[in-house]
Design a protein around this motif. Structure first.
Motif, PDB file in Angstrom:
ATOM      1  N   CYS A  89       0.762  46.653 -32.534  1.00 36.04           N
ATOM      2  CA  CYS A  89      -0.338  46.069 -31.980  1.00 36.04           C
ATOM      3  C   CYS A  89      -1.563  47.095 -32.457  1.00 36.04           C
ATOM      4  O   CYS A  89      -2.604  46.386 -32.179  1.00 36.04           O
ATOM      5  CB  CYS A  89      -0.334  46.775 -30.415  1.00 36.04           C
ATOM      6  SG  CYS A  89       1.154  46.207 -29.466  1.00 36.04           S
TER       7      CYS A  89
ATOM      8  N   VAL B  74       6.244  49.022 -24.217  1.00 33.05           N
ATOM      9  CA  VAL B  74       4.950  49.131 -24.561  1.00 33.05           C
ATOM     10  C   VAL B  74       3.986  48.992 -23.107  1.00 33.05           C
ATOM     11  O   VAL B  74       3.107  49.702 -23.001  1.00 33.05           O
ATOM     12  CB  VAL B  74       4.463  48.011 -25.398  1.00 33.05           C
ATOM     13  CG1 VAL B  74       2.928  47.699 -25.710  1.00 33.05           C
ATOM     14  CG2 VAL B  74       5.247  48.457 -26.903  1.00 33.05           C
TER      15      VAL B  74
ATOM     16  N   TYR C 154       3.731  50.205 -30.053  1.00 32.60           N
ATOM     17  CA  TYR C 154       2.419  49.918 -30.106  1.00 32.60           C
ATOM     18  C   TYR C 154       1.922  50.297 -31.488  1.00 32.60           C
ATOM     19  O   TYR C 154       1.448  49.471 -31.834  1.00 32.60           O
ATOM     20  CB  TYR C 154       1.664  50.767 -28.996  1.00 32.60           C
ATOM     21  CG  TYR C 154       0.148  50.699 -29.193  1.00 32.60           C
ATOM     22  CD1 TYR C 154      -0.432  49.649 -28.750  1.00 32.60           C
ATOM     23  CD2 TYR C 154      -0.643  51.514 -30.112  1.00 32.60           C
ATOM     24  CE1 TYR C 154      -1.868  49.101 -28.811  1.00 32.60           C
ATOM     25  CE2 TYR C 154      -1.839  51.292 -30.370  1.00 32.60           C
ATOM     26  CZ  TYR C 154      -2.565  50.326 -29.622  1.00 32.60           C
ATOM     27  OH  TYR C 154      -3.969  50.068 -29.782  1.00 32.60           O
TER      28      TYR C 154
END
Length: 109
Positions: A49, A101, A45
């Protein structure tokens, strides 16, 4: 006027996502070195992200994810990671990385 604002917003988001995707190639080559612990989801992540969803899942360009596990299942989260949705492009993470994730995010309720 609203249409112009939306076009500008969409263009900005697209530029940020293209930038994030270019980093993905490097991340994909490094992801195989990660172990299979639950912390892998958090590490992935942070690498893939965080630019859109924030350091603390608070959102930014992308939506906040602080309580995503109370709204979506692991499979639903994984599906969005793999296939994209709205302004999120498909394929930022794939396979086991997407699963890790998704499992990590599903714990956030």
């Amino acid at each position: 006027m609203k249409v112009k604002c939306l076009v500008i917003l969409f263009s900005t988001i697209s530029m940020l996502l293209v930038s994030a995707c270019s980093k993905q190639e490097t991340l994909a080559s490094n992801s195989s070195a990660l172990s299979t612990s639950i912390n892998d989801g958090e590490l992935l992540y942070k690498k893939s992200c965080i630019a859109c969803h924030g350091n603390n899942l608070e959102g930014g360009v992308g939506p906040k994810l602080q309580k995503i596990g109370s709204k979506l299942s692991v499979d639903q989260i994984k599906n969005q990671i793999i296939n994209g949705r709205g302004g999120m492009p498909a394929g930022i993470l794939k396979g086991d990385d997407a699963q890790k994730v998704a499992v990590w995010l599903a714990e956030h309720k």
